[in-house]
Design a protein around this motif. Structure first.
Motif, PDB file in Angstrom:
ATOM      1  N   ASP A  41      -5.585  28.650  91.629  1.00 10.68           N
ATOM      2  CA  ASP A  41      -4.724  29.698  92.161  1.00 10.68           C
ATOM      3  C   ASP A  41      -5.071  29.935  93.624  1.00 10.68           C
ATOM      4  O   ASP A  41      -6.140  30.441  93.946  1.00 10.68           O
ATOM      5  N   TRP A  42      -4.162  29.523  94.525  1.00 11.25           N
ATOM      6  CA  TRP A  42      -4.389  29.692  95.946  1.00 11.25           C
ATOM      7  C   TRP A  42      -3.485  30.789  96.516  1.00 11.25           C
ATOM      8  O   TRP A  42      -3.326  30.896  97.726  1.00 11.25           O
ATOM      9  N   ARG A  44      -3.903  33.908  96.743  1.00  7.88           N
ATOM     10  CA  ARG A  44      -4.529  35.084  97.328  1.00  7.88           C
ATOM     11  C   ARG A  44      -5.084  34.823  98.723  1.00  7.88           C
ATOM     12  O   ARG A  44      -5.901  35.573  99.226  1.00  7.88           O
ATOM     13  N   PRO A  48      -9.900  32.902  97.609  1.00  9.29           N
ATOM     14  CA  PRO A  48      -9.369  33.388  96.341  1.00  9.29           C
ATOM     15  C   PRO A  48     -10.299  34.419  95.717  1.00  9.29           C
ATOM     16  O   PRO A  48     -11.464  34.519  96.087  1.00  9.29           O
ATOM     17  N   GLY A  49      -9.780  35.211  94.781  1.00  6.97           N
ATOM     18  CA  GLY A  49     -10.575  36.235  94.132  1.00  6.97           C
ATOM     19  C   GLY A  49     -11.800  35.638  93.469  1.00  6.97           C
ATOM     20  O   GLY A  49     -11.701  34.745  92.656  1.00  6.97           O
ATOM     21  N   HIS A  50     -12.980  36.140  93.804  1.00  9.13           N
ATOM     22  CA  HIS A  50     -14.207  35.527  93.340  1.00  9.13           C
ATOM     23  C   HIS A  50     -14.606  36.058  91.967  1.00  9.13           C
ATOM     24  O   HIS A  50     -14.144  37.105  91.504  1.00  9.13           O
ATOM     25  N   ILE A  51     -15.509  35.326  91.309  1.00  6.74           N
ATOM     26  CA  ILE A  51     -15.934  35.652  89.945  1.00  6.74           C
ATOM     27  C   ILE A  51     -17.447  35.790  89.862  1.00  6.74           C
ATOM     28  O   ILE A  51     -18.001  35.807  88.765  1.00  6.74           O
ATOM     29  N   GLY A  55     -20.196  36.159  95.450  1.00  8.47           N
ATOM     30  CA  GLY A  55     -18.933  36.143  96.160  1.00  8.47           C
ATOM     31  C   GLY A  55     -18.728  37.397  96.996  1.00  8.47           C
ATOM     32  O   GLY A  55     -18.078  37.341  98.047  1.00  8.47           O
ATOM     33  N   GLU A 205     -13.480  29.762  93.111  1.00  2.32           N
ATOM     34  CA  GLU A 205     -13.699  31.189  92.820  1.00  2.32           C
ATOM     35  C   GLU A 205     -15.163  31.601  92.934  1.00  2.32           C
ATOM     36  O   GLU A 205     -15.466  32.796  92.907  1.00  2.32           O
ATOM     37  N   ARG A 232     -15.173  39.087  84.324  1.00  9.84           N
ATOM     38  CA  ARG A 232     -13.820  38.556  84.472  1.00  9.84           C
ATOM     39  C   ARG A 232     -13.717  37.251  83.691  1.00  9.84           C
ATOM     40  O   ARG A 232     -14.434  36.292  83.981  1.00  9.84           O
ATOM     41  N   PHE A 236     -11.315  28.461  85.286  1.00 14.70           N
ATOM     42  CA  PHE A 236     -11.261  28.299  86.732  1.00 14.70           C
ATOM     43  C   PHE A 236     -11.547  26.835  87.089  1.00 14.70           C
ATOM     44  O   PHE A 236     -12.458  26.221  86.547  1.00 14.70           O
TER      45      PHE A 236
END
Length: 276
Positions: A41-42, A44, A48-51, A55, A205, A232, A236
């Motif tokens: 998922d690019w 954002r 990208p939203g980190h996990i 991050g 992520e 989360r 990924f």
């Protein structure tokens, strides 16, 4: 210029265009990765939203660097516009503007300000780099990552108990690569190994990647790193970020984050399967 020379130059230019296009196409195809990476998922933006908790560190450093760069750029643009508007040539015979050389206060100003800026950048970068490279050794989940041409092998150890390794499939039967299952809200230690060429372990992520370099001794801290997963769940995408050969684009994998209860069930299933 003679007509003969013009014709020769035009002929050379026509020959160079196809060659340049072919070279650009070759570079693009040589460095490209496959487009069928699962769950990538690019949308954002660049980050990208980190996990992971790490991050947060990288996100703060990134944001701070951008804010400082934009502020510096704004000051420079204002100075350029100010100089262009208020120091235009007003006379037919241009005269030199007042010179500032040997002006000690001004020279100290434009020497100290860049020095302070570079020092601030260095401090935060060094501080965060040390934080990211820290390995405590007490992570409850440890993963040995073996990169090879052209896939990955993950061997997970949970509280001293080693699970059966999860490997990729041959290139001829390639689908989406192996999947690494990890629990949420848990510290995980990664040990990176390679026996052939340099690879690079990258999960976007994570906001972090590390090269997998062959020949590094086991006790070398450079081949290990730790993360702490956030609360989360999801799957990924991961990949090799180092051009490692002809099938580099097939070196894909995925990381699945699950709650602790589901991870305990996964461990029990894996151990039961290895006992049969």
């Amino acid at each position: 210029m003679s007509p003969t020379r013009r014709t020769t130059r035009r002929s050379l230019a026509r020959r160079r265009v196809p060659r340049a296009a072919a070279l650009a196409l070759l570079l693009a195809t040589a460095t490209a990765c496959a487009n069928d990476v699962p769950e990538a998922d690019w949308s954002r933006g660049l980050l990208p939203g980190h996990i992971t908790e790490e991050g947060n560190v990288i996100q703060s450093l990134w944001n701070g660097a951008w804010i400082a760069a934009l502020a510096t750029g704004a000051v420079v643009i204002v100075l350029i516009v100010w100089a262009s508007m208020f120091h235009r040539k007003r006379r037919a015979k241009a005269e030199l503007p007042p010179q500032v050389r040997y002006n000690l206060p001004i020279e100290m100003l434009y020497t100290l300000i860049p020095l302070v800026m570079v020092s601030v950048f260095f401090f935060f970068t060094a501080r965060d780099s040390e934080r990211l490279a820290q390995v405590t050794g007490n992570a409850p989940v440890k993963v040995k990552v073996e990169a090879y041409q052209w896939s990955w092998r993950f061997t997970t150890t949970v509280n001293g108990k080693t699970l059966p390794p999860v490997s990729g499939v041959p290139v001829s039967e390639y689908t989406k690569g192996p999947q690494l299952v990890l629990p949420t809200k848990t510290k995980v230690e990664f040990d990176l190994q390679s026996d052939d060429v340099i690879h690079s372990f990258w999960v976007p992520e994570f906001l972090f990647k590390r090269d997998v370099i062959p020949g590094i001794p086991e006790n070398n801290p450079g081949r290990k790193f730790e993360i702490t997963t956030l609360d989360r769940t999801g799957v990924f995408a991961g990949r090799c970020a180092e051009l490692c050969g002809v099938d580099h684009s097939r070196m894909l994998f995925s990381v699945k984050l699950v709650p602790q209860a589901e991870f305990d069930q996964y461990i029990a299933t894996q151990q039961a399967g290895s006992a049969q």
